[in-house]
Every structure is written in C-alpha cells, then in structure tokens.
Design a protein around this motif. Structure first.
Motif, PDB file in Angstrom:
ATOM      1  N   ASP A   8       0.824  -1.208   0.000  1.00 31.77           N
ATOM      2  CA  ASP A   8       0.000   0.000   0.000  1.00 31.77           C
ATOM      3  C   ASP A   8       0.863   1.266   0.000  1.00 31.77           C
ATOM      4  N   LEU A   9       2.029   1.231   0.637  1.00 31.86           N
ATOM      5  CA  LEU A   9       2.942   2.375   0.612  1.00 31.86           C
ATOM      6  C   LEU A   9       3.552   2.525  -0.774  1.00 31.86           C
ATOM      7  N   LEU A  10       3.936   1.422  -1.369  1.00 32.39           N
ATOM      8  CA  LEU A  10       4.531   1.453  -2.698  1.00 32.39           C
ATOM      9  C   LEU A  10       3.583   2.081  -3.720  1.00 32.39           C
ATOM     10  N   GLU A  11       2.300   1.812  -3.579  1.00 32.68           N
ATOM     11  CA  GLU A  11       1.305   2.385  -4.494  1.00 32.68           C
ATOM     12  C   GLU A  11       1.219   3.905  -4.378  1.00 32.68           C
ATOM     13  N   LEU A  12       1.542   4.459  -3.211  1.00 28.37           N
ATOM     14  CA  LEU A  12       1.446   5.903  -2.992  1.00 28.37           C
ATOM     15  C   LEU A  12       2.672   6.676  -3.470  1.00 28.37           C
ATOM     16  N   LEU A  13       3.801   5.997  -3.574  1.00 29.52           N
ATOM     17  CA  LEU A  13       5.049   6.681  -3.898  1.00 29.52           C
ATOM     18  C   LEU A  13       5.158   6.981  -5.385  1.00 29.52           C
ATOM     19  N   ALA A  14       5.773   8.110  -5.693  1.00 29.12           N
ATOM     20  CA  ALA A  14       6.020   8.516  -7.075  1.00 29.12           C
ATOM     21  C   ALA A  14       7.389   9.172  -7.145  1.00 29.12           C
ATOM     22  N   CYS A  15       7.957   9.185  -8.311  1.00 28.61           N
ATOM     23  CA  CYS A  15       9.249   9.832  -8.519  1.00 28.61           C
ATOM     24  C   CYS A  15       9.105  11.327  -8.224  1.00 28.61           C
ATOM     25  N   PRO A  16       9.952  11.876  -7.360  1.00 31.06           N
ATOM     26  CA  PRO A  16       9.834  13.299  -7.044  1.00 31.06           C
ATOM     27  C   PRO A  16      10.221  14.213  -8.213  1.00 31.06           C
ATOM     28  N   LYS A  17      10.939  13.676  -9.187  1.00 29.79           N
ATOM     29  CA  LYS A  17      11.355  14.499 -10.325  1.00 29.79           C
ATOM     30  C   LYS A  17      10.255  14.606 -11.383  1.00 29.79           C
ATOM     31  N   CYS A  18       9.707  13.454 -11.816  1.00 28.61           N
ATOM     32  CA  CYS A  18       8.720  13.476 -12.908  1.00 28.61           C
ATOM     33  C   CYS A  18       7.307  13.121 -12.455  1.00 28.61           C
ATOM     34  N   LYS A  19       7.160  12.723 -11.199  1.00 30.82           N
ATOM     35  CA  LYS A  19       5.878  12.294 -10.614  1.00 30.82           C
ATOM     36  C   LYS A  19       5.375  10.989 -11.215  1.00 30.82           C
ATOM     37  N   GLY A  20       6.271  10.261 -11.887  1.00 32.50           N
ATOM     38  CA  GLY A  20       5.906   8.989 -12.504  1.00 32.50           C
ATOM     39  C   GLY A  20       5.999   7.822 -11.535  1.00 32.50           C
ATOM     40  N   GLU A  21       5.645   6.663 -12.031  1.00 33.74           N
ATOM     41  CA  GLU A  21       5.632   5.430 -11.240  1.00 33.74           C
ATOM     42  C   GLU A  21       7.054   4.990 -10.899  1.00 33.74           C
ATOM     43  N   VAL A  22       7.212   4.473  -9.686  1.00 30.06           N
ATOM     44  CA  VAL A  22       8.475   3.867  -9.280  1.00 30.06           C
ATOM     45  C   VAL A  22       8.245   2.381  -9.048  1.00 30.06           C
ATOM     46  N   GLN A  23       9.298   1.608  -9.303  1.00 32.51           N
ATOM     47  CA  GLN A  23       9.222   0.162  -9.134  1.00 32.51           C
ATOM     48  C   GLN A  23      10.213  -0.268  -8.064  1.00 32.51           C
ATOM     49  N   LEU A  24       9.819  -1.241  -7.286  1.00 32.12           N
ATOM     50  CA  LEU A  24      10.654  -1.754  -6.215  1.00 32.12           C
ATOM     51  C   LEU A  24      11.744  -2.646  -6.768  1.00 32.12           C
ATOM     52  N   ARG A  25      12.936  -2.462  -6.268  1.00 36.55           N
ATOM     53  CA  ARG A  25      14.077  -3.339  -6.575  1.00 36.55           C
ATOM     54  C   ARG A  25      14.601  -3.818  -5.230  1.00 36.55           C
ATOM     55  N   GLU A  26      14.802  -5.127  -5.090  1.00 34.56           N
ATOM     56  CA  GLU A  26      15.195  -5.685  -3.799  1.00 34.56           C
ATOM     57  C   GLU A  26      16.700  -5.775  -3.598  1.00 34.56           C
ATOM     58  N   ASP A  27      17.480  -5.881  -4.677  1.00 34.52           N
ATOM     59  CA  ASP A  27      18.924  -6.032  -4.510  1.00 34.52           C
ATOM     60  C   ASP A  27      19.666  -5.238  -5.570  1.00 34.52           C
ATOM     61  N   PRO A  28      20.212  -4.104  -5.247  1.00 36.80           N
ATOM     62  CA  PRO A  28      20.177  -3.449  -3.950  1.00 36.80           C
ATOM     63  C   PRO A  28      18.789  -2.854  -3.691  1.00 36.80           C
ATOM     64  N   PRO A  29      18.420  -2.711  -2.421  1.00 36.47           N
ATOM     65  CA  PRO A  29      17.074  -2.211  -2.107  1.00 36.47           C
ATOM     66  C   PRO A  29      16.900  -0.762  -2.525  1.00 36.47           C
ATOM     67  N   GLY A  30      15.853  -0.529  -3.308  1.00 33.83           N
ATOM     68  CA  GLY A  30      15.583   0.831  -3.745  1.00 33.83           C
ATOM     69  C   GLY A  30      14.371   0.894  -4.644  1.00 33.83           C
ATOM     70  N   LEU A  31      14.060   2.099  -5.057  1.00 32.19           N
ATOM     71  CA  LEU A  31      12.953   2.360  -5.962  1.00 32.19           C
ATOM     72  C   LEU A  31      13.521   2.923  -7.252  1.00 32.19           C
ATOM     73  N   VAL A  32      12.990   2.468  -8.371  1.00 33.06           N
ATOM     74  CA  VAL A  32      13.503   2.847  -9.674  1.00 33.06           C
ATOM     75  C   VAL A  32      12.439   3.604 -10.455  1.00 33.06           C
ATOM     76  N   CYS A  33      12.832   4.746 -11.006  1.00 35.96           N
ATOM     77  CA  CYS A  33      11.999   5.456 -11.980  1.00 35.96           C
ATOM     78  C   CYS A  33      12.657   5.222 -13.332  1.00 35.96           C
TER      79      CYS A  33
END
Length: 70
Positions: A8-33
């Motif tokens: 539910d948190l992942l659904e709320l997050l967006a890229c702060p630069k373009c406001k687009g969708e971010v995707q979860l990456r587990e290794d290394p842990p992070g969010l990708v636009c």
C-alpha cells in the motif's frame, strides 16, 4: 525475500522528479523510476526520495559486479 515496503505504501510513492511510477528493486534495495533513469535507495526500510540523493539506475545496474559500495 521479505517485502521491503508494504504494497500500500509502494502504491502511494512517485518519482519526485517526474511524478511517474516507481518500481521496487530488492537487490540493492531501492525504488527505480525508469522514465528518469533514477534509483532511490531504501535505507533501514525508509525510501530516500530526494532527487539530490538519487543515482542513475543504469550506473547502479552496471556497477553491481564491480563491488562498489556507497
């Protein structure tokens, strides 16, 4: 591997630069636009969604085998 962020948190997050969708990456842990080619690190379970802290995703993926650490 355990879920890094609640769905539910992942659904709320967006890229702060373009406001687009971010995707979860587990290794290394992070969010990708993919649109901006930016990687936002997750530290201690908290996404660091600051543009100035982001790294190019292509560099993160390309540097994985080099043993580079931040």
């Amino acid at each position: 591997m355990a879920q890094i962020l609640p769905p539910d948190l992942l659904e709320l997050l967006a890229c702060p630069k373009c406001k687009g969708e971010v995707q979860l990456r587990e290794d290394p842990p992070g969010l990708v636009c993919r649109r901006c080619d930016l990687f936002y690190e997750i530290r201690d379970g908290i996404p660091v969604m600051l543009i100035e802290e982001a790294r190019r995703y292509s560099e993160v993926v390309g540097g994985e085998s080099s043993g580079h650490t931040s």
